[in-house]
Design an enzyme around this catalytic site. Structure first.
Site, short mmCIF file in Angstrom:
data_model
loop_
_atom_site.label_atom_id
_atom_site.label_comp_id
_atom_site.label_asym_id
_atom_site.label_seq_id
_atom_site.Cartn_x
_atom_site.Cartn_y
_atom_site.Cartn_z
CB ALA A 394 -0.90 0.00 1.23
CB CYS A 395 2.36 3.60 -1.80
SG CYS A 395 1.86 3.71 -3.51
CG ASP A 396 -0.49 9.37 -1.20
OD1 ASP A 396 -1.36 9.44 -0.33
OD2 ASP A 396 -0.36 10.18 -2.12
#
Lengths: 601, 147
Positions: A394-396
């Site tokens: 998960a990232c921005d």
């Protein structure tokens, strides 16, 4: 009880828990859409032409499409989304339009079937194919699989659901018809109330009762048939019972719902409350029967159809002389329904209702997680890894870093024979708390990820490119699947192409005060990297020797300098300088460099 | 999609990471991949969560919000042989020698990004990129990894 649902695969789930779970699921489809039902209800109540509070031929045009299309589609979308997230929702929505088109009545029931079915089919198809999609084709697969599936389901729904629902409606209608014909009118409510909950109220009201009522009213000026379906009494009884004896959000939302139902005439709003606890069918049926009985007893009736079924509309349609009868009937229905609902709600006190149900479930799982220790990686035992079914980076924005991390881990999984564990990436805001999830994030996002998925194993990394955590994950998963860790899992940093370390022995490390990496036109970037790497390694080892990047022209010809560069540069260097100590290395991972770290001051 | 030679800028020298991101962003703007606003989103994203990936590379890209400024998928490369520090504070050293500017629509960029990730997971490969003398060399180096 809550544990039963927490571990749904336990064989001993009581029937009651199953029914309750089903009720929770149904209301889960309706509850988020109450706002849309209210919007439709308000439009209808305000602008109905004639009969609304501010009749408007323009705005009332909103009413029918909202009821026939908007509400079923929203419910279908929500139902699909509950099963398989956004993709499921989309397919559920597409499938629902088939049910809408295939039938002439507002297709709430069809939506509640097609929505989850669409989500379920999508999930199954994704399970089958998603792992096999070549990277780069995901978007094409995603769109076309959902699109084609949606189309097929919509076609199916159009052909199958329409006749099915029509048959149900006809069954209910003929029941009501038959009861009227044998003059046992109050019993008609035994059919009408359940039919209402299944959103067939308009079919019954406008399809049967109103036409018959108009016939009667044209002869005697009023008809009790107009009251059967529009009587707000049974519904208000249930909602009031929730106001006093409900729990959780059902209780807190009930007063608002009561006002909308009783004064706004939007009966649909209480249907979800009954679905949450299906035994409440008894309450509305009994309320309806006793209300109708009272109407008959007092010879009450309405001049015309009261639509919507608000107390105000009902009173407006009440002929002079019938007020007592109408009000008494509504009151009796409300009281009977209230008492039975109250009894059911109170008796089930030990039995948390839908909202608390979910809440308790979460609480239990949280307690479990706490007793296991933190959800932190450091303390995550391999035990937890047994449950891992998929890994999400998960990232921005889900655009860059998480995608790179995911490809690296996917590659490691492949080499380690862990292909059955899918590795995907997404934006952190799209994370969902689901069982068997392992989430990898950058440290900064770890907190946000934990909020989104409190029960997932959370692994945070400093560095997406070569985090030691990846190998930990692979190792833990391998241990969890009780297989031997094969050599393919070894981190790339250990796959070293060593040159003989003998020339390191020639260096007099006691003299070395500064290490210089030579940069020149062709090797500036690598020199920068080597300098930085060695600095870091020295700092970790607690060594004090200075590391610099210098141009070949600026080397100080002193014995306390250790110059490191490529073999060609060192050869060149030796012809120009005599005093410096020099070391040729093949690349940044040359073992000689770690020898240097070990030996310098 | 493939890397284009006109999207690769060699031998740059920059004072700080913001300048590096701007260079990578400008390549994307000039190639018609993004609107100029996207570059600000790239800087915002890096301030929010660092786009430093480790192994001397960084992959600045926009925020979720900034996605609306993407016109088409593109990846730019800026080589900074002397390095630039991508860390927030003075204590840590996140030196970067190769910056990949990313503008991704519909996941079209994932293939090449995955190639970059696999290639750069070996630090010596990053050194080759950092020493590369022509755009073509960078493209050819990255092609060494085939899935």
């Amino acid at each position: 009880m809550s544990q039963n649902t927490a571990t749904a695969d336990k064989p001993k789930t009581s029937l009651k828990a199953k029914v309750q779970k089903f009720g929770t699921f149904l209301s889960g489809m309706i509850m988020p859409n109450i706002a849309a039902i209210i919007a439709w209800g308000l439009v209808t109540a305000l602008f109905l032409n004639p009969g609304g509070w501010f009749p408007s031929p323009t705005f009332i045009k909103l009413s029918a499409p909202m009821l026939s299309y908007l509400l079923p589609l929203l419910i279908g979308y929500t139902g699909g989304k509950m099963v398989d997230d956004e993709r499921g929702g989309i397919v559920g929505g597409i499938a629902t339009i088939g049910a809408v088109v295939g039938s002439s009545v507002p297709m709430f029931l069809g939506a509640m079937i097609m929505g989850p079915l669409g989500g379920w089919c999508m999930k199954k198809i994704d399970d089958m194919f998603q792992a096999k999609i070549k990277s780069g084709f995901e978007m094409i697969y995603n769109n076309f699989s959902a699109g084609i599936l949606g189309m097929l389901l919509a076609m199916l729904a159009q052909v199958v659901v329409g006749p099915f629902v029509d048959a149900g409606t006809n069954f209910m209608a003929s029941g009501v018809d038959w009861i009227i014909s044998i003059h046992a009118l109050p019993l008609a409510n035994l059919f009408i109330e359940p039919a209402k909950i299944l959103f067939l109220n308009n079919a019954i009201g406008n399809g049967i009762l109103v036409p018959l009522g108009i016939q009667t009213a044209s002869k005697v000026g009023k008809s009790v048939l107009f009251l059967l379906e529009s009587n707000p009494g049974p519904g208000i009884g249930v909602l009031l019972a929730f106001c006093f004896f409900g729990k959780g959000s059902a209780k807190s939302s009930a007063p608002g719902a009561a006002i909308i139902q009783f004064f706004g005439g939007i009966h649909e709003i209480y249907f979800p409350y009954i679905m949450m606890k299906p035994s409440l069918f008894l309450a509305v049926m009994a309320g309806g029967v006793s209300g109708t009985f009272t109407f008959q007893l007092l010879d009450a009736g309405l001049k015309a159809a009261a639509s919507p079924g608000s107390i105000i509309a009902v009173l407006l349609m009440t002929p002079k002389g019938s007020y007592v009868g109408v009000i008494a009937g509504v009151l009796v229905a409300a009281i009977v329904s209230f008492l039975i609902s109250a009894f059911i709600l109170k008796r089930d006190k030990s039995d948390p209702d839908a909202d608390d149900f979910a809440g308790q479930q979460a609480a239990v799982q949280e307690m479990k997680a706490e007793s296991k220790g933190q959800t932190n990686t450091a303390s995550t035992s391999t035990l937890d890894y047994k449950d891992v079914q998929k890994v999400i980076f998960a990232c921005d924005a889900g655009m860059g870093s998480s995608a790179m991390g995911a490809s690296l881990l996917r590659d490691k999984f492949k080499k380690a024979g862990l292909e059955n564990v899918p590795v995907t990436n997404m934006a952190v805001r799209n994370l969902k708390d689901e069982p068997g999830l392992l989430v990898v994030t950058q440290k900064e996002l770890s907190e946000r990820a934990q909020q989104k998925a409190p029960h997932a194993i959370d692994v945070s990394v400093d560095n997406f490119m070569n985090s030691p955590r990846y190998d930990e994950i692979v190792a833990n998963l391998k241990v969890a699947s009780q297989e031997k860790i094969d050599d393919g899992v070894q981190p790339t940093t250990q796959a070293v192409n060593a040159t003989p370390a003998s020339d390191v022995a020639e260096i007099n490390f006691d003299l070395v005060a500064e290490i210089d990496f030579i940069h020149h036109d062709q090797h500036t970037g690598s020199a920068t990297m080597a300098t930085s790497l060695l600095k870091e390694q020295l700092a970790k080892a607690g060594k004090k020797t200075t590391v610099k990047r210098v141009s070949i022209d600026d080397v100080a010809d002193e014995t306390d300098r250790l110059v490191i560069s490529t073999p060609e540069t060192i050869k060149n260097l030796k012809s120009r300088y005599t005093n410096v100590q020099a070391l040729a290395v093949a690349d940044l991972q040359d073992k000689k460099l770690s020898e240097v770290v070990k030996n310098v001051k | 999609m493939d890397l284009q030679e006109n999207m690769i800028l060699l031998n740059q020298s920059v004072p700080n990471k913001t300048a590096a991101i701007r260079l990578a962003g400008k390549l994307l703007v000039d190639a018609g991949c993004v609107e100029p606003e996207y570059v600000d989103a790239m800087i915002a994203r890096d301030q929010d969560v660092s786009t430093y990936m480790g192994n001397f590379i960084a992959i600045p890209h926009g925020t979720d919000e900034g996605k609306k400024h993407i016109k088409k998928t593109g990846i730019s490369v800026v080589q900074i042989p002397m390095g630039v520090d991508f860390s927030e504070d003075a204590a840590t050293d996140n030196t970067v020698t190769v910056v990949f500017g990313i503008a991704g629509l519909n996941n079209e960029h994932l293939d090449i990004l995955s190639q970059i990730a696999l290639y750069c997971s070996n630090i010596d490969n990053v050194a080759k990129l950092a020493d590369a003398q022509s755009p073509k060399e960078i493209i050819d180096l990255l092609k060494e990894v085939e899935n």
